[in-house]
Scaffold this motif. Structure first.
Motif, PDB file in Angstrom:
ATOM      1  N   THR A  60      -3.008  -1.215  -7.442  1.00 55.61           N
ATOM      2  CA  THR A  60      -2.505  -1.811  -6.163  1.00 55.61           C
ATOM      3  C   THR A  60      -3.427  -2.641  -5.418  1.00 55.61           C
ATOM      4  O   THR A  60      -3.060  -3.309  -4.676  1.00 55.61           O
ATOM      5  N   SER A  61      -4.650  -2.516  -5.942  1.00 61.87           N
ATOM      6  CA  SER A  61      -5.722  -3.253  -5.349  1.00 61.87           C
ATOM      7  C   SER A  61      -7.057  -3.375  -6.570  1.00 61.87           C
ATOM      8  O   SER A  61      -7.039  -2.407  -7.332  1.00 61.87           O
ATOM      9  N   VAL A  62      -7.737  -4.301  -6.486  1.00 56.00           N
ATOM     10  CA  VAL A  62      -8.686  -4.563  -7.518  1.00 56.00           C
ATOM     11  C   VAL A  62      -9.953  -3.203  -6.957  1.00 56.00           C
ATOM     12  O   VAL A  62     -10.476  -2.690  -7.981  1.00 56.00           O
ATOM     13  N   MET A  63     -10.133  -3.123  -5.581  1.00 52.74           N
ATOM     14  CA  MET A  63     -10.862  -2.172  -5.301  1.00 52.74           C
ATOM     15  C   MET A  63     -10.338  -0.873  -4.974  1.00 52.74           C
ATOM     16  O   MET A  63      -9.350  -0.817  -4.202  1.00 52.74           O
TER      17      MET A  63
END
Length: 95
Positions: free
Chosen positions: A53-56
């Motif tokens: 859902t997010s790179v981080m």
């Protein structure tokens, strides 16, 4: 999967995109390159990989799910020309 000139004409008609006859051949080649890339992506083994859902990795801040009136009723209805008991009054538009 490959795209032929008739498919390009049909898709451009459905998408309401004007394509001149001299643009059909380059568009056919371009779409075939794009579809070739998509076929390469389909060959990638992604079993066991969690969707991102997010790179981080971040945890979302949670809040209590509670219903409130916003406490701004007077400010909101102040903009209306006619109100009654905190509701907007509008004239009838459909008979």
């Amino acid at each position: 999967m490959s795209v032929d000139q008739e498919t390009v004409k049909r898709v451009s008609h459905l998408a309401r995109i004007a394509i001149h006859d001299d643009e059909i051949e380059p568009m056919t080649k371009e779409l075939n390159v794009i579809l070739g890339f998509v076929e390469q992506l389909n060959e990638v083994d992604v079993n066991g990989i969690e969707p991102l859902t997010s790179v981080m990795p971040m945890a979302l801040r949670m809040r209590e799910d509670s219903v409130t009136d916003g406490d701004k009723v007077a400010d909101i209805v102040a903009n209306a020309p006619v109100t009654e008991e905190n509701f907007f009054l509008v004239s009838k538009v459909v008979e």
